[in-house]
Write an enzyme that holds these catalytic residues in place. Structure first.
Site, PDB file in Angstrom:
ATOM      1  N   ARG A 208      54.891  54.549  24.310  1.00 50.50           N
ATOM      2  CA  ARG A 208      53.874  54.227  23.314  1.00 50.50           C
ATOM      3  C   ARG A 208      54.451  54.503  21.920  1.00 50.50           C
ATOM      4  NH1 ARG A 208      49.347  52.989  25.895  1.00 50.50           N
ATOM      5  NH2 ARG A 208      49.084  53.859  27.982  1.00 50.50           N
ATOM      6  N   ASP A 269      61.377  62.980  14.859  1.00 55.75           N
ATOM      7  CA  ASP A 269      62.099  62.257  15.896  1.00 55.75           C
ATOM      8  C   ASP A 269      63.593  62.530  15.692  1.00 55.75           C
ATOM      9  OD1 ASP A 269      62.498  60.644  18.035  1.00 55.75           O
ATOM     10  OD2 ASP A 269      61.908  58.776  17.081  1.00 55.75           O
ATOM     11  N   LYS A 301      63.827  53.201   9.862  1.00 52.86           N
ATOM     12  CA  LYS A 301      64.212  54.527  10.309  1.00 52.86           C
ATOM     13  C   LYS A 301      65.653  54.844   9.903  1.00 52.86           C
ATOM     14  CE  LYS A 301      62.596  56.800  14.214  1.00 52.86           C
ATOM     15  NZ  LYS A 301      62.218  56.562  15.613  1.00 52.86           N
TER      16      LYS A 301
END
Lengths: 521, 521
Positions: A208, A269, A301
């Site tokens: 997800r 992350d 990112k």
């Protein structure tokens, strides 16, 4: 002062033997980590204070003790996370969290974690022998201090060793993985059917969204069940050559999922955890060949090409040491790939691509490029011919046919089309109020708008972008449209769009330096 | 594609108004942060998922939702941390943790936190609008990245602004604070009665041990109640001129206590948080003059003199901006100060000092030095005369008399003596097995041994050290003695003592470099 010498030379343990307690199963949900409830008197009789982490013998599971006078004496009530509990458990204080603390401080002090340190750490997380605060602390430490290549390899191989990799008869087994952050990058449900239709095996285990408006699983779930068991997944892959399932439900690399459960709300992350997590999951899913997609550019990112290149080498190096053939592509990550962002919206666009209807050219080209490289990596296509073969599969409708096969095998309705996917009831179109030229469209802004509109939790929420760089616009032309499941979420998304506009117009003056007192010197 | 334009220009909020729920108070303890329990059906009817952080209106308190089918429908069961709840509360999702995340990422990205950022952060922590993992993450971030002087001042002043500083009629109001880490540094219960006997006001608010075998509160609790309310504390100070009470019970600077609740198990103690926490608590307790004691040396919390000096300037600078007169002493922190380490053991030694019996010379000298500086800082003694005045007060028995007054005022038994303090039933004496000279005694090792023996949780547990540097020892001479409340803890402490010996003997050869192949080149 007199001292009584009262010592034996024999090492003895505490005489205390705790009586096993009967397990009461009640529905208790919402904790980050498992809890067990004891009546305060039972807790005291067992010499176990509230807040203590205990192992539930004979299992290896660890949970935190909560005192509650709503529990019968001499029983232990367990929270819902604790499945497969025996009828009686014996509670013993666990020291796993102290080991985790030692390892945390070792790393904090700049020392390298050994293979055994990393196994101990993962073991503690896996059994639940950690405090939630420790996971937050570790996540921040790994974010700031990183892991070196050895530590990353150890982490990945330890995760693999904690369960057993899948084996599929039909080789080669391949996979691709995109590092998130770019809006509308819904290439997985296009690539999987192309690759499976080409005769390769692609057991796709996805996740997800963490920080994006839709992860593959959030989107694909709109058209078919994704929470398959491991056995169901194997059956689907053996039958169709592919699947797209939720990593959480198949339980592949669940250690990392516990970590991710903390990373997600922190919006952290750390790169080495990401590399270890991705590659270990690919290995556990039975893959031999892995293609990593690294979208790069300001707002993504990986803002800098150099960092993306380093990360690519890291994936290849760590993969090689794990027995995986890993290749990487660096792809553009500033502008959105698809034009529709949000779980249901992205699936509408995916179906348009598979149905060969009008859709984002960038989405089609990217899906075919990556499919082509996968075909070339495995020798299914000669170098240079992969794109054409993938395009042929798509244009002939074989990818759509294969996707419907997969949808049916996973328990979905294969008659679904781009028209029948549910749409949001609240929509707001933003139009141009001047004539100008679009300089660029910012993916990072669209991500924020879509999330403010409710994505990924509200399935039909998201944003559609109608313009691309270089487009000439005039007053009244549609720029973008927000879809949401309530008025207030439309307003929240509009507020974000004003703060951080997705459509950037061309400027003929980039900076203006007026005469000031300072310039006179 | 057709799009229904379905928007109003008026900003509306979600229509959802949640019905208030009746509060059920049950004893539920052991959570790091408050929880509220709902029946799953009630949760769903209220559109509140398990795991959501909600504000309990009309209060400002935030707690996490747990689903439990053991709760009656349409009620909300609250955990014990939640005091002073009204009979009905309305639950509304809280966004405080999202603000905390933004601030976390701002700081992680290298930006400076503004005054308003810091107030928001503390406010979120104070109301409970944070995830435990976020506090672990913040603690690690502050440990690694630090806070700059402005951020530290803002943190300290914000904590002060969140409640109201105490005012004592009898001025000057003074305090001293030792940065922990050195074994047997039990100077507080000696300095407080000396200073109060000298006619100054010293409202000492102390804490339990974080990483040491006994905090002031753990030790003082052996001889008198320390968990006083704020009102009781004020009464004791107005009556006797001094007190030693638990900061947690008086609730001074409770925001930092919530933070410390997470720092403690992580064994983290970031310096800027420490500075802000210490100085804000002193200010809130009404102090005008503060003396900071910084024990320094290998194995202590501040291994290098230079770092201690920087920290001293930081305390003075931050204190000045808060309206506090702060002075600092750097004291030796390698060897233990007192000879007895552990809550009850330290109080035995404190009483020996106050009773003018044989006790550690270092403990007496350090207590008198710091008392002397406090007398000089405030002008109670001319510069250079403080030590002598303090010594006079101690030798004349006025400090013992004052301490008994304080013990009685706090509700303890003033007839207590060094002989009547409880002693451990399990003891193990370690003796020398060779003739040699003691090079040094390592405080850091004694701390670990005492903790392994059970201190501070087991009150009588700890260690007594019988030798000091330069002592000649012979086989059979006592070196140190472990006190514990069980055999197995004696064994655990002995194991630590073997791994990390507290008594270091003089070496005549410091390093031996044998001939190796390499030395031939």
């Amino acid at each position: 002062m007199k001292h009584k010498k009262n010592n034996t030379s024999v090492i003895t343990m505490d005489e205390l033997v705790r009586t096993p307690l009967r397990v009461i199963r009640r529905r208790i949900e919402g904790f980050s980590f498992a809890k067990v409830f004891l009546h305060p008197e039972t807790g005291k009789a067992q010499h176990l204070a509230a807040g203590t982490l205990v192992q539930l013998l004979p299992t290896e599971i660890v949970a935190k003790i909560i005192y509650s006078d709503a529990v019968s004496k001499d029983t232990v009530m367990v929270s819902t996370e604790l499945k497969d509990m025996p009828d009686y458990v014996q509670l013993e204080p666990s020291s796993g969290h102290m080991i985790v603390n030692q390892l945390f401080h070792k790393k904090l002090d700049g020392e390298k974690l050994s293979a055994s340190d990393i196994r101990q750490l993962l073991r503690a997380i896996d059994t639940g022998a950690v405090e939630v605060a420790q996971l937050g602390a570790l996540a921040t430490l790994f974010e700031i201090k990183g892991l070196d290549p050895d530590e990353t390899v150890e982490m990945a191989t330890s995760i693999v060793e904690m369960s057993r990799p899948l084996e599929f008869a039909k080789k080669p087994v391949v996979d691709k993985h995109s590092i998130g952050g770019v809006a509308g990058n819904r290439i997985t449900p296009i690539i999987v059917p192309i690759i499976a239709a080409a005769g390769l095996t692609i057991p796709k285990v996805s996740t997800r969204a963490i920080t994006s408006p839709a992860g593959s699983i959030d989107a694909v779930e709109v058209v078919m069940p994704v929470d398959l068991s491991l056995e169901e997944m194997v059956r689907v892959v053996n039958k169709t050559g592919g699947c797209i399932v939720n990593g959480e439900s198949v339980g592949i690399g669940r250690v990392m999922d516990k970590f991710i459960g903390v990373l997600k709300p922190l919006k952290l992350d750390p790169i080495p955890l990401m590399v270890a997590s991705i590659l270990s999951k690919k290995k556990l899913a039975g893959s031999q060949y892995v293609l990593i997609d690294l979208p790069t550019g300001e707002g993504s990112k990986l803002p800098r090409r150099r960092i993306a290149r380093e990360l690519a080498h890291e994936f290849s190096r760590v993969g090689y040491r794990m027995g995986l053939h890993v290749e990487n592509v660096i792809s553009p990550g500033i502008r959105p790939i698809g034009r529709m962002i949000g779980p249901a919206l992205e699936m509408i666009e995916v179906f348009k691509v598979l149905e060969n209807k009008f859709a984002s050219r960038a989405l089609i080209k990217k899906s075919l490029s990556l499919s082509g490289i996968l075909l070339e990596m495995t020798g299914k296509a000669p170098r240079g011919a992969g794109y054409g073969i993938a395009e042929h599969i798509l244009k002939k409708g074989k990818a759509l046919e294969k996707f419907k096969e997969i949808i049916e095998a996973q328990g979905g309705d294969p008659s679904i089309t781009s028209e029948s996917i549910p749409k949001a009831s609240y929509r707001h179109l933003v139009t141009a109020d001047i004539s100008d030229t679009v300089y660029t469209v910012r993916s990072s802004s669209l991500v924020k708008i879509a999330r403010a509109a409710g994505a990924p939790w509200d399935r039909t929420a998201g944003v559609i972008i109608y313009v691309d760089h270089g487009d000439d616009i005039n007053p009244g032309d549609p720029l973008f449209e927000i879809w949401a499941e309530s008025e207030s979420k439309i307003d929240a998304a509009l507020y974000i769009a004003e703060q951080d506009p997705p459509v950037v117009l061309e400027k003929m003056v980039l900076e203006y330096i007026p005469m000031t007192v300072e310039t006179e010197y």
